[in-house]
Design a protein around this motif. Structure first.
Motif, PDB file in Angstrom:
ATOM      1  N   GLU A   1     -94.549   6.305   9.950  1.00  0.00           N
ATOM      2  CA  GLU A   1     -94.711   4.812   9.844  1.00  0.00           C
ATOM      3  C   GLU A   1     -94.208   3.565  10.858  1.00  0.00           C
ATOM      4  OE1 GLU A   1     -94.033   3.651   5.839  1.00  0.00           O
ATOM      5  OE2 GLU A   1     -95.767   2.897   5.878  1.00  0.00           O
ATOM      6  N   GLN A   2     -93.285   4.110  10.711  1.00  0.00           N
ATOM      7  CA  GLN A   2     -92.056   3.323  12.636  1.00  0.00           C
ATOM      8  C   GLN A   2     -93.117   3.187  13.613  1.00  0.00           C
ATOM      9  OE1 GLN A   2     -88.419   3.398  12.470  1.00  0.00           O
ATOM     10  NE2 GLN A   2     -87.687   3.187  10.093  1.00  0.00           N
ATOM     11  N   THR A   3     -93.575   4.200  13.913  1.00  0.00           N
ATOM     12  CA  THR A   3     -94.285   4.783  15.146  1.00  0.00           C
ATOM     13  C   THR A   3     -95.160   3.854  15.300  1.00  0.00           C
ATOM     14  OG1 THR A   3     -92.973   6.516  15.404  1.00  0.00           O
ATOM     15  CG2 THR A   3     -94.464   5.980  17.151  1.00  0.00           C
TER      16      THR A   3
ATOM     17  N   LYS B   1    -104.072  -2.036  12.246  1.00  0.00           N
ATOM     18  CA  LYS B   1    -103.027  -1.236  12.446  1.00  0.00           C
ATOM     19  C   LYS B   1    -103.483   0.134  12.547  1.00  0.00           C
ATOM     20  CE  LYS B   1     -99.752  -4.530  11.359  1.00  0.00           C
ATOM     21  NZ  LYS B   1     -98.487  -4.661  12.236  1.00  0.00           N
ATOM     22  N   PHE B   2    -103.098   0.522  13.451  1.00  0.00           N
ATOM     23  CA  PHE B   2    -102.647   2.269  13.121  1.00  0.00           C
ATOM     24  C   PHE B   2    -102.534   2.935  11.383  1.00  0.00           C
ATOM     25  CE2 PHE B   2    -102.617   4.866  17.003  1.00  0.00           C
ATOM     26  CZ  PHE B   2    -103.558   3.624  17.823  1.00  0.00           C
ATOM     27  N   ASN B   3    -101.916   2.207  10.782  1.00  0.00           N
ATOM     28  CA  ASN B   3    -101.143   2.066   9.888  1.00  0.00           C
ATOM     29  C   ASN B   3    -102.110   2.007   8.426  1.00  0.00           C
ATOM     30  OD1 ASN B   3     -98.351   3.185   9.676  1.00  0.00           O
ATOM     31  ND2 ASN B   3     -97.403   1.206  10.086  1.00  0.00           N
TER      32      ASN B   3
ATOM     33  N   PHE C   1     -95.580  13.544   6.998  1.00  0.00           N
ATOM     34  CA  PHE C   1     -95.095  11.724   6.540  1.00  0.00           C
ATOM     35  C   PHE C   1     -93.888  11.575   6.942  1.00  0.00           C
ATOM     36  CE2 PHE C   1     -95.050   8.238   5.457  1.00  0.00           C
ATOM     37  CZ  PHE C   1     -96.041   7.408   6.467  1.00  0.00           C
ATOM     38  N   ASP C   2     -93.614  10.889   7.705  1.00  0.00           N
ATOM     39  CA  ASP C   2     -92.119  10.019   7.514  1.00  0.00           C
ATOM     40  C   ASP C   2     -91.919   8.999   8.300  1.00  0.00           C
ATOM     41  OD1 ASP C   2     -90.987  10.796  10.487  1.00  0.00           O
ATOM     42  OD2 ASP C   2     -90.870  12.022   9.792  1.00  0.00           O
ATOM     43  N   ASP C   3     -90.546   8.687   7.448  1.00  0.00           N
ATOM     44  CA  ASP C   3     -89.988   6.370   8.246  1.00  0.00           C
ATOM     45  C   ASP C   3     -90.204   6.881   9.585  1.00  0.00           C
ATOM     46  OD1 ASP C   3     -89.651   6.469   5.259  1.00  0.00           O
ATOM     47  OD2 ASP C   3     -87.801   6.024   5.750  1.00  0.00           O
TER      48      ASP C   3
ATOM     49  N   GLN D   1     -92.619   3.582  19.999  1.00  0.00           N
ATOM     50  CA  GLN D   1     -92.895   5.057  20.817  1.00  0.00           C
ATOM     51  C   GLN D   1     -91.773   6.007  21.129  1.00  0.00           C
ATOM     52  OE1 GLN D   1     -95.838   4.941  23.573  1.00  0.00           O
ATOM     53  NE2 GLN D   1     -96.365   6.932  22.953  1.00  0.00           N
ATOM     54  N   ASN D   2     -91.387   5.092  21.623  1.00  0.00           N
ATOM     55  CA  ASN D   2     -89.228   5.110  22.329  1.00  0.00           C
ATOM     56  C   ASN D   2     -88.067   6.124  21.267  1.00  0.00           C
ATOM     57  OD1 ASN D   2     -90.234   5.011  25.228  1.00  0.00           O
ATOM     58  ND2 ASN D   2     -89.187   3.368  25.616  1.00  0.00           N
ATOM     59  N   ASN D   3     -88.313   5.028  20.330  1.00  0.00           N
ATOM     60  CA  ASN D   3     -87.351   5.443  19.186  1.00  0.00           C
ATOM     61  C   ASN D   3     -88.506   6.903  18.765  1.00  0.00           C
ATOM     62  OD1 ASN D   3     -85.852   3.213  19.660  1.00  0.00           O
ATOM     63  ND2 ASN D   3     -86.982   2.155  17.855  1.00  0.00           N
ATOM     64  N   ALA D   4     -88.964   6.974  17.891  1.00  0.00           N
ATOM     65  CA  ALA D   4     -89.737   8.329  17.940  1.00  0.00           C
ATOM     66  C   ALA D   4     -90.074   9.127  18.800  1.00  0.00           C
ATOM     67  CB  ALA D   4     -90.944   8.178  17.395  1.00  0.00           C
ATOM     68  N   LEU D   5     -90.303   8.829  20.198  1.00  0.00           N
ATOM     69  CA  LEU D   5     -90.401  10.218  20.622  1.00  0.00           C
ATOM     70  C   LEU D   5     -89.944   9.914  22.438  1.00  0.00           C
ATOM     71  CD1 LEU D   5     -94.120   9.939  20.917  1.00  0.00           C
ATOM     72  CD2 LEU D   5     -93.059  11.338  19.310  1.00  0.00           C
ATOM     73  N   MET D   6     -88.289  10.461  21.694  1.00  0.00           N
ATOM     74  CA  MET D   6     -87.346  10.748  22.727  1.00  0.00           C
ATOM     75  C   MET D   6     -88.017  10.735  24.243  1.00  0.00           C
ATOM     76  SD  MET D   6     -84.514   9.329  21.907  1.00  0.00           S
ATOM     77  CE  MET D   6     -82.841   9.654  21.390  1.00  0.00           C
ATOM     78  N   ASN D   7     -88.263  10.148  25.309  1.00  0.00           N
ATOM     79  CA  ASN D   7     -88.386  10.339  26.495  1.00  0.00           C
ATOM     80  C   ASN D   7     -89.868  10.482  26.877  1.00  0.00           C
ATOM     81  OD1 ASN D   7     -85.811  10.712  27.248  1.00  0.00           O
ATOM     82  ND2 ASN D   7     -85.541  12.779  26.920  1.00  0.00           N
ATOM     83  N   PHE D   8     -90.901  10.611  25.999  1.00  0.00           N
ATOM     84  CA  PHE D   8     -91.751  10.269  26.024  1.00  0.00           C
ATOM     85  C   PHE D   8     -92.385   9.885  27.190  1.00  0.00           C
ATOM     86  CE2 PHE D   8     -96.434   9.034  25.259  1.00  0.00           C
ATOM     87  CZ  PHE D   8     -97.148  10.065  25.798  1.00  0.00           C
TER      88      PHE D   8
END
Ligand SMILES: C[S@@+](CC[C@H](N)C(=O)[O-])C[C@H]1O[C@@H](n2cnc3c(N)ncnc32)[C@H](O)[C@@H]1O
Length: 169
Positions: free
Chosen positions: A154-156, A132-134, A149-151, A86-93
């Motif tokens: 999917e990673q998040t 899994k959410f995926n 939709f992007d990588d 989540q940190n990687n995808a949503l900086m500072n969230f």
């Protein structure tokens, strides 16, 4: 644009209460029929609670499900590794949520699936499905409608899970 259903179902009731309080759960019983099983669904609550608080909510739900039967579906079992994605995808969230709520501590997160099974198993639950959410990424409304939709998404979603629990026999 999709049309919005305007008619509110008659059996939709909005009741305010504190999930930590057993008395507030008792209020809900005015709306249940004794011969019908129930489904408890929640999202975005347990992950912000301490383990002591999570236990209280889970015990309240356990009491209801023991009486009426049925299942509890929740995504609130966020494992520690989900925070990283989540940190990687949503900086500072997560940092912002911490600052605003003084909640969201990493120590209030489950380590992994075994920890989740052990914690809820101690209270008397059996985890009979983990998803899994995926699994549902192809039908997520916002992703589909906004074509986002992007990588990264999917990673998040990769480490996010939903569990389905019922009372152990
Ligand atoms: C992150 S939001 C959940 C979002 C919700 N699933 C939605 O889609 O709108 C957390 C919610 O939990 C509620 N909440 C916090 N502590 C609570 C408690 N002890 N009992 C019941 N609700 C609580 C907050 O008021 C807030 O509405």
């Amino acid at each position: 644009m999709h049309s919005i259903q305007k008619k509110i179902p008659e059996n939709l009731k909005v009741i305010s209460g504190n999930a930590l309080r057993n008395d507030d759960f008792k209020m809900l019983e005015n709306y249940f029929k004794t011969d019908e099983e129930i489904i408890v669904i929640n999202e975005g609550l347990l992950r912000y609670l301490t383990f002591e608080e999570k236990r209280k909510v889970a015990q309240n739900i356990y009491e209801l499900l023991s009486k009426y039967g049925g299942i509890w579906i929740t995504s609130d079992v966020t494992p520690k590794k989900f925070i990283k994605s989540q940190n990687n995808a949503l900086m500072n969230f997560n940092k912002n949520v911490n600052n605003i709520t003084f909640r969201n501590a990493i120590n209030d997160r489950f380590e992994d699936e075994n920890h989740i099974k052990e914690f809820f198993g101690d209270i008397g639950f059996e985890l009979f499905e983990i998803h899994k959410f995926n699994e549902v990424k192809d039908v997520l409304y916002s992703i589909k409608e906004l074509d986002i939709f992007d990588d990264k998404i999917e990673q998040t979603l990769e480490d996010a899970i939903v569990v389905v629990m019922k009372v152990k026999k």
